[in-house]
Scaffold this motif. Structure first.
Motif, PDB file in Angstrom:
ATOM      1  N   UNK A 168      -9.148 -10.744  -0.357  1.00  0.00           N
ATOM      2  CA  UNK A 168      -9.100  -9.911  -1.564  1.00  0.00           C
ATOM      3  C   UNK A 168      -9.700  -8.529  -1.337  1.00  0.00           C
ATOM      4  N   UNK A 169      -9.720  -8.069  -0.107  1.00  0.00           N
ATOM      5  CA  UNK A 169     -10.175  -6.713   0.206  1.00  0.00           C
ATOM      6  C   UNK A 169     -11.559  -6.445  -0.378  1.00  0.00           C
ATOM      7  N   UNK A 170     -11.707  -5.278  -1.015  1.00  0.00           N
ATOM      8  CA  UNK A 170     -13.010  -4.857  -1.541  1.00  0.00           C
ATOM      9  C   UNK A 170     -13.463  -5.694  -2.738  1.00  0.00           C
ATOM     10  N   UNK A 171     -12.634  -6.630  -3.190  1.00  0.00           N
ATOM     11  CA  UNK A 171     -12.990  -7.497  -4.330  1.00  0.00           C
ATOM     12  C   UNK A 171     -13.463  -8.879  -3.843  1.00  0.00           C
ATOM     13  N   UNK A 172     -13.510  -9.066  -2.542  1.00  0.00           N
ATOM     14  CA  UNK A 172     -13.825 -10.386  -1.987  1.00  0.00           C
ATOM     15  C   UNK A 172     -15.216 -10.880  -2.390  1.00  0.00           C
ATOM     16  N   UNK A 173     -16.214  -9.981  -2.331  1.00  0.00           N
ATOM     17  CA  UNK A 173     -17.587 -10.369  -2.666  1.00  0.00           C
ATOM     18  C   UNK A 173     -17.682 -10.914  -4.081  1.00  0.00           C
ATOM     19  N   UNK A 174     -16.931 -10.284  -5.002  1.00  0.00           N
ATOM     20  CA  UNK A 174     -16.969 -10.696  -6.405  1.00  0.00           C
ATOM     21  C   UNK A 174     -16.479 -12.131  -6.580  1.00  0.00           C
ATOM     22  N   UNK A 218     -18.965  -6.773   0.984  1.00  0.00           N
ATOM     23  CA  UNK A 218     -17.712  -6.074   1.330  1.00  0.00           C
ATOM     24  C   UNK A 218     -17.538  -4.941   0.315  1.00  0.00           C
ATOM     25  N   UNK A 219     -18.297  -3.857   0.472  1.00  0.00           N
ATOM     26  CA  UNK A 219     -18.282  -2.801  -0.554  1.00  0.00           C
ATOM     27  C   UNK A 219     -17.016  -1.946  -0.478  1.00  0.00           C
ATOM     28  N   UNK A 220     -16.569  -1.412  -1.623  1.00  0.00           N
ATOM     29  CA  UNK A 220     -15.437  -0.483  -1.584  1.00  0.00           C
ATOM     30  C   UNK A 220     -15.877   0.865  -1.000  1.00  0.00           C
ATOM     31  N   UNK A 230     -11.301   1.095   0.835  1.00  0.00           N
ATOM     32  CA  UNK A 230     -11.394   0.270   2.051  1.00  0.00           C
ATOM     33  C   UNK A 230     -12.406  -0.845   1.810  1.00  0.00           C
ATOM     34  N   UNK A 231     -12.109  -2.035   2.307  1.00  0.00           N
ATOM     35  CA  UNK A 231     -13.123  -3.080   2.238  1.00  0.00           C
ATOM     36  C   UNK A 231     -14.118  -2.924   3.391  1.00  0.00           C
ATOM     37  N   UNK A 232     -15.335  -2.510   3.063  1.00  0.00           N
ATOM     38  CA  UNK A 232     -16.332  -2.255   4.111  1.00  0.00           C
ATOM     39  C   UNK A 232     -17.011  -3.525   4.578  1.00  0.00           C
ATOM     40  N   UNK A 233     -17.909  -3.350   5.530  1.00  0.00           N
ATOM     41  CA  UNK A 233     -18.798  -4.458   5.931  1.00  0.00           C
ATOM     42  C   UNK A 233     -20.054  -3.812   6.504  1.00  0.00           C
ATOM     43  N   UNK A 234     -21.187  -4.501   6.463  1.00  0.00           N
ATOM     44  CA  UNK A 234     -22.450  -3.854   6.859  1.00  0.00           C
ATOM     45  C   UNK A 234     -22.452  -3.346   8.297  1.00  0.00           C
ATOM     46  N   UNK A 235     -21.741  -4.011   9.210  1.00  0.00           N
ATOM     47  CA  UNK A 235     -21.759  -3.590  10.614  1.00  0.00           C
ATOM     48  C   UNK A 235     -20.398  -3.095  11.096  1.00  0.00           C
ATOM     49  N   UNK A 236     -19.481  -2.868  10.165  1.00  0.00           N
ATOM     50  CA  UNK A 236     -18.159  -2.353  10.543  1.00  0.00           C
ATOM     51  C   UNK A 236     -17.249  -3.410  11.154  1.00  0.00           C
ATOM     52  N   UNK A 287     -11.913 -20.216   3.363  1.00  0.00           N
ATOM     53  CA  UNK A 287     -11.906 -19.239   4.464  1.00  0.00           C
ATOM     54  C   UNK A 287     -11.847 -17.827   3.897  1.00  0.00           C
ATOM     55  N   UNK A 288     -12.282 -16.871   4.728  1.00  0.00           N
ATOM     56  CA  UNK A 288     -12.270 -15.455   4.327  1.00  0.00           C
ATOM     57  C   UNK A 288     -11.659 -14.618   5.434  1.00  0.00           C
ATOM     58  N   UNK A 289     -10.894 -13.597   5.036  1.00  0.00           N
ATOM     59  CA  UNK A 289     -10.439 -12.552   5.967  1.00  0.00           C
ATOM     60  C   UNK A 289     -10.588 -11.233   5.234  1.00  0.00           C
ATOM     61  N   UNK A 290     -11.707 -10.543   5.432  1.00  0.00           N
ATOM     62  CA  UNK A 290     -11.984  -9.328   4.631  1.00  0.00           C
ATOM     63  C   UNK A 290     -12.976  -8.430   5.363  1.00  0.00           C
TER      64      UNK A 290
END
Ligand SMILES: Cc1cc2nc3c(=O)[nH]c(=O)nc-3n(C[C@H](O)[C@H](O)[C@H](O)COP(=O)(O)OP(=O)(O)OC[C@H]3O[C@@H](n4cnc5c(N)ncnc54)[C@H](O)[C@@H]3O)c2cc1C
Length: 368
Positions: free
Chosen positions: A204-210, A221-223, A304-310, A324-327
């Motif tokens: 779910x891209x940048x909405x995955x964390x929610x 996974x911040x926008x 963009x769906x971010x991540x803390x370490x890229x 499972x997750x892919x984000x």
């Protein structure tokens, strides 16, 4: 409407659609739920740059995933064309990374990936691309750099999924929550019905964390907003993708030029701004002065769906079976999508993995 499948995929961006396609081809039944229309968020907004990487040489997990993806892109593009008649515009247009005096480190990075490059003089860069400004320094020539036209690629993926017959796509179908019973994912809840699946994959891209938060999973996974300006100079001014730091100009075959991109932490705001677009236009005119006469066709922004370490999160959610997750693919979701889809398909179907996936684990920070 079908109500159960082997895998329920949540989110129809490039990661969800590509994985649904790979799963469907492997014989799994899939229901993909998209809250809006498929392929209209970050995946649509991106520039579609696909930098090269070599599987034999790449040492870091992210580079290996890129190398795997890059190796899959040509065949995937051909297959999409054959199945759907949609040409995604994949081509190796080559790239020129414009540098001043910092050539050393940059070129070493490319060499480390086993990628064929040449550091060339400003004069040679202008011989390759006469439209380049006279005032620029040296450049790294990257002949294997490729590009794809995102909207076409996404349309092709969607059509190819539907062509398979065992992949169903529900649009305007927001997943409100993921059903978990006895620490096992059972399906998802939409506003008007429940879908059940042997496994649930959240892409779910940048909405995955929610979506994961109510399950006690904190996935960061911040926008990250990226703005783009699309120019039409009326004719093809240059052929190579031009890179300048984290910004770039991408020439399409029909002459259109994309200039990207900003990197902004502004929540879920997809507006474009005078400062953001102004800076992109300034870069464009500095690199290619002839763009001054181009029409400004369109501007847009994507999250963009971010991540803390890229590094993206790819794998099972700890403590919840079959989830499972892919984000979190940040600036590289298009280029990493075929490899991500292949590996998620292997995980979901219990097959041996093409490459080790520890570096992409969801709990990697907690595990140090
Ligand atoms: C300006 C810009 C330039 C870029 N350039 C490049 C580039 O050159 N090369 C490259 O490789 N990458 C690039 N990227 C990055 C790339 O676009 C992203 O990494 C990639 O698109 C992420 O794909 P995704 O499927 O994870 O997310 P998305 O495309 O955002 O898809 C997620 C989907 O999930 C849906 N969704 C969310 N919540 C729910 C829910 N509850 N129920 C149902 N559906 C839901 C959303 O509506 C969305 O359609 C760029 C991005 C931007 C913004």
């Amino acid at each position: 409407m079908r109500h159960s499948a082997d895998v329920i995929v949540v989110g129809g961006g490039v990661i969800g659609l590509t994985t649904a396609f790979f799963l469907g081809k492997a014989g799994a039944s899939v229901i993909l739920c998209e809250q809006g229309k498929t392929g209209m968020e970050a995946s649509w907004a991106g520039a579609g740059i696909i930098p090269p990487s070599d599987l034999e040489h790449a040492q870091y997990p992210l580079d290996r995933l890129r190398a795997l993806s890059v190796s899959l892109f040509p065949d995937l593009s051909r297959e999409l064309l054959a199945r759907t008649g949609i040409d995604n515009g994949f081509m190796r247009s080559g790239g020129l990374e414009l540098i001043n005096n910092s050539a050393h480190a940059d070129s070493e990075e490319w060499y480390g990936l086993g990628v064929q490059i040449d550091t060339i003089s400003a004069a040679d860069a202008r011989t390759l691309e006469p439209a380049l400004s006279a005032g620029l320094g040296r450049a790294i020539h990257i002949p294997c750099m490729a590009q794809v036209r995102n909207p076409r690629h996404l349309q092709a993926l969607r059509a190819a999924c539907l062509d398979l017959g065992n992949v169903v796509i529900h649009q305007d179908a927001a997943v409100l929550d993921i059903s978990v019973v006895s620490s096992r994912a059972k399906g998802v809840r939409l506003s008007d019905e429940e879908l059940t699946g042997s496994a649930v994959l959240v892409t779910a891209g940048a909405w995955t964390g929610r979506l994961l938060e109510p399950l006690g999973q904190r996935l960061n996974v911040p926008p990250v907003r990226g703005q783009i300006a699309l120019l039409n100079p009326g004719k093809r001014l240059f052929q190579h993708i031009l890179l300048s730091g984290s910004r770039y100009l991408v020439p399409r075959q029909d002459g259109l030029v994309l200039i990207g991109s900003t990197e902004e932490q502004v929540g879920y705001d997809k507006a474009t701004t005078a400062a953001g677009i102004g800076a992109l236009l300034e870069l464009g005119l500095t690199l290619v002065p002839a763009l001054a006469g181009a029409t400004l066709e369109k501007t847009w922004a994507g999250l963009r769906p971010g991540s803390p370490d890229g590094v993206p999160f790819i794998g099972p959610v700890p403590g919840i079976e079959n989830l499972y997750v892919g984000a979190g693919h940040f600036r590289a979701g298009i280029q990493l999508s075929p490899g991500t889809a292949q590996l998620l398909t292997e995980m979901l179907l219990g097959k041996p993995l093409t490459m080790p996936m520890d570096a992409f684990r969801i709990d990697r920070q907690a595990r140090g």
